[in-house]
Structures are given as structure tokens and as C-alpha cells.
Design a protein around this motif. Sequence first.
Motif, mmCIF file in Angstrom:
data_model
loop_
_atom_site.group_PDB
_atom_site.id
_atom_site.type_symbol
_atom_site.label_atom_id
_atom_site.label_comp_id
_atom_site.label_asym_id
_atom_site.label_seq_id
_atom_site.Cartn_x
_atom_site.Cartn_y
_atom_site.Cartn_z
ATOM 1 N N ARG A 133 8.513 -5.495 14.122
ATOM 2 C CA ARG A 133 7.020 -5.329 13.772
ATOM 3 C C ARG A 133 6.737 -5.170 12.384
ATOM 4 N N GLY A 134 5.613 -5.805 11.753
ATOM 5 C CA GLY A 134 5.554 -5.818 10.381
ATOM 6 C C GLY A 134 5.227 -4.386 9.603
ATOM 7 N N SER A 135 5.017 -4.352 8.379
ATOM 8 C CA SER A 135 4.919 -2.860 7.917
ATOM 9 C C SER A 135 3.100 -2.818 7.647
ATOM 10 N N ALA A 136 3.003 -1.719 7.262
ATOM 11 C CA ALA A 136 1.600 -1.530 6.652
ATOM 12 C C ALA A 136 1.408 -1.940 5.180
ATOM 13 N N GLY A 137 0.175 -2.448 4.960
ATOM 14 C CA GLY A 137 0.124 -3.043 3.538
ATOM 15 C C GLY A 137 -0.034 -1.809 2.699
ATOM 16 N N ALA A 138 -0.046 -2.265 1.512
ATOM 17 C CA ALA A 138 0.007 -1.235 0.445
ATOM 18 C C ALA A 138 -1.533 -0.552 0.099
ATOM 19 N N GLY A 200 1.765 -5.548 10.671
ATOM 20 C CA GLY A 200 1.492 -4.280 10.193
ATOM 21 C C GLY A 200 -0.026 -4.165 10.049
ATOM 22 N N ALA A 201 -0.137 -2.621 10.021
ATOM 23 C CA ALA A 201 -1.623 -2.258 9.680
ATOM 24 C C ALA A 201 -2.146 -2.460 8.351
ATOM 25 N N GLY A 202 -3.444 -2.747 8.134
ATOM 26 C CA GLY A 202 -4.033 -2.895 6.786
ATOM 27 C C GLY A 202 -3.817 -1.840 5.729
ATOM 28 N N GLY A 203 -3.453 -1.805 4.759
ATOM 29 C CA GLY A 203 -3.575 -0.664 3.758
ATOM 30 C C GLY A 203 -5.016 -0.280 3.840
ATOM 31 N N PRO A 204 -5.120 1.271 3.585
ATOM 32 C CA PRO A 204 -6.134 1.877 3.433
ATOM 33 C C PRO A 204 -6.891 1.522 1.977
ATOM 34 N N ALA A 205 -8.403 1.884 2.033
ATOM 35 C CA ALA A 205 -9.201 1.377 0.963
ATOM 36 C C ALA A 205 -8.875 2.419 -0.125
ATOM 37 N N GLY A 206 -9.087 2.023 -1.340
ATOM 38 C CA GLY A 206 -8.978 3.066 -2.400
ATOM 39 C C GLY A 206 -10.185 3.773 -2.718
ATOM 40 N N GLU A 207 -10.252 4.799 -3.024
ATOM 41 C CA GLU A 207 -11.738 5.773 -3.220
ATOM 42 C C GLU A 207 -12.195 5.332 -4.809
#
Length: 253
Positions: A133-138, A200-207
Amino acid sequence: MRRLLLLATLCSPMALAQALIEVESHALLRLPATTDVLLVERLSIADNGTLMVPAGLTEIRVSELRLGRDARIAIAPSERPFRLHVGRGEIAPGAQISARGASGSRLKQSLPGRTLSIRLENVTTDALIVDARGSAGAPGYVGLDGADGKAGGCAWGQASRGHDGQNGGDGQTGTAGGRVRVEVPQAFPLERLQIRLDGGAGGPAGEGGSGGSGGASTGCWLYSADGAADGRPGQTGRAGAQGAAGDLDLVRF
């Protein structure tokens, strides 16, 4: 002591074709990064044991393989393809070959699931998991806070408004699943293979950053100034997209 002797044997190019590698139950053994191709006469990984394969190793040829229950061959992420050739062997339930991608950061590139080629000749198994599987985005970067406004003076001037916070960055797209080729005999039951190639899952949004405080009001003997408004907080970025699924090529021989 025995493990040190095994590692010493593996470091000798003349002995690679006759090496015996054993990983005890619940133990972890990391192969040395001294060669691109490793020839192993017998590889045995006991229940819950893990064999770590370095990124620089691109091929392992095993004459006899024994994987215990929940045993694992963990292949480090790399942009170079990896090949595993097994002559004969027995694989217990829960065993897996893992070649997942690696998460990155704003300073380090993420890696997708590794490209694998696996050939199983005379191998019996109830279930074998191949996880590429791919990895999560930064994650997106956090926006900077806005600067505070200045207070009004007692002689002249007025308070200044607080500065707006910076918007948060967008999360990066998850990496793709690996490209996997599995070669098995005609009689091999394909339902016993579990191939995981999800992106992989997309990386979380920055606050977003906080808005700066407005300049304070002042009350002096001859002159007074009203306070100023606070700055607006920055907006949250967008979450990254899911990575693409990998590719599977099943070949019977």
C-alpha cells in the motif's frame, strides 16, 4: 552470538549462496546492506518474527523458505524494484510480505508502495498477505499567526487593526500503491493470496493562523483613542487527495 555469526556470514560475498538465516519468535533481524542480490539456502522466520530488508537490496533468492504464524518480511521503501524468488517453502497463516510506501514531509519526498516481483515455485500456504500500500500524504503547514496591532498614543495617532492570520496549507496527495507481479504454478490456489495495493490517505489540512489582537484603547488626560479590531483568523487548508491504487499482475507458469 549465533546471530552475529550469521551476519558475519552474510557479509562475505563468497558465502552468500550457502547462508542460513534464522529469525527467532518475536525477534527482529535486519539484513546488512552489503550487496544488491542475496542468495539464501534456507530462510526461517519463526512466529511473529520480522526480517528487515534494506532499501539497497533488490533481489533475494531463497531455496527453502519457512514463515511462521504472523511472521513478516519487511522490505524498506525504495524507488528501485525488488524481486523475491522462492524455490520451495511453507507459509503459516498471517504471514506477510510488506513493502509499503513511506510518508514524507515538506522537506522529504513521500515514496509509493515498492515495485515487487514475487515468484513462488513449490510453496504451500493457507494465506499469504502481500502489502504494498501507499503511504499517507504529508500534512499541510500551519498558517502563521497575525501580528498584533499597535495601541493609540496619548498625544496623537490611533490604534491599528490586528493583522490577519495566514491560511493553512493543503495536505499532500497520498502516494500510490505498489506495482506487484506474482508468479505461481498453475495449481496454486489464488484465493490464498491477499494483495493490498490501496493508495495512501491524503495528508491532513493545515490549520489557519490566529488573527492578531487589535491595538488597545488608551485613555489619557488630554487625549484618548479607541481600540482597533482584531485581525481575522486564517482559513484551514484542504485535505490531500487519496493516492492511486497500485497494479497487480498475476502469472501462472
